[in-house]
Write an enzyme that holds these catalytic residues in place. Sequence first.
Site: not given
Ligand code: 8OZ
Length: 366
Positions: A103, A184, A231, A320
């Site tokens: 990913q 993100y 995703r 998960g």
């Molecule tokens: C939990 C803590 C830090 C990052 C996501 C990559 O929520 C994460 C993430 C999850 O997609």
Amino acid sequence: MSKDASALFTPFRIGDLTLPNRLAMAPLTRNRATPGTDAPNPLNVEYYTQRASAGLIISEATQISRQGQGYIWTPGLYTDAQIAGWRNVTNAVHGAGGHIFVQLWHVGRISHVSLQENGAAPVAPSAITAKSKTYIETGFVETSAPRALDAGELPGIVADYVRAAENAQRAGFDGIELHGANGYLIDQFLKDGTNQRTDSYGGSVENRARLALEVVDAVAKVYPKGRLGIRLSPVSPANDAVTSDPEAVFGYLVAELAKRGIGFIHVVEGATGGPRDNVAFDYQALRKAFPGAYIANNGYTRDLAIDAIEAGRADAIAFGKAFIANPDLPERLRRDAPLNEVERATLYGGTDKGYTDYPALSEAAE
Ligand code: 8OZ
């Protein structure tokens, strides 16, 4: 009586790849890469190898660049040491009969100055600070104020994705999942709460989806498009990223992804790690608009997974927390065996405790 789980144990396809069962290991941030290099290490190899009975492993989110890092001790895929570390992971997973996609991740504004080169501000579509936390060496902290990216910087970010995809090939990954979810960078562009740009990357749904599609098009020149997925989390408020028009922007994006023929979409249904029904959303409209594989995620139980696969609402289900706590999750679901509970205190950072020491059924019986 427990449901018959055999629907979960039929093969399914992603592009040219046939996967042996419909149980995917979701991407899971665990903050256990090697401090200093952010390269995967032997403990990470053991963790993934223990979970190789998943039909598909999707790696933890892996930053494409230093700028793309938002938490301490998350792995990267932009240095030779990181490539070599991941090569050990993919070799071991393949040796155990598994398949693994990486990913690829750029966190955008969900970062902290202490993680950025020379203490720089994190970057984002717009200079809006997230009401969200990240994790640095000393623990949880507020995310830092970001600066808005200049449009002239975006080709450089696309190039960082391309370089990471080339590195993924060197590291032996079977394919790529782009992290377009959970607030993100790609999701920050998609959603109007985080994207208030007035140039060709903001405003209309076409403009907000532009960066996502540019990254898809660029990475599809490195990996066969069938080995590429993304995703998405249309209505998740994770990391303070929300949009006024989820059906419009994700409907447009998925229609464009369908035209491009990529291998899969992986959809976080509802609020990431929370309720599945926080906002009404027609996930089946996305599934029907997309000819590739649909991987569903978030809050699935054994029964919900069997129902979704039997009814054709999804091609695979990503788990998960259940995969963290149960390295042999597929076998446990097949037999309807009890599941180990996940321990929250050891999720992010630490040692083998709460990482590679969850027992498989055979060990638990001893
Ligand atoms: C939990 C803590 C830090 C990052 C996501 C990559 O929520 C994460 C993430 C999850 O997609």
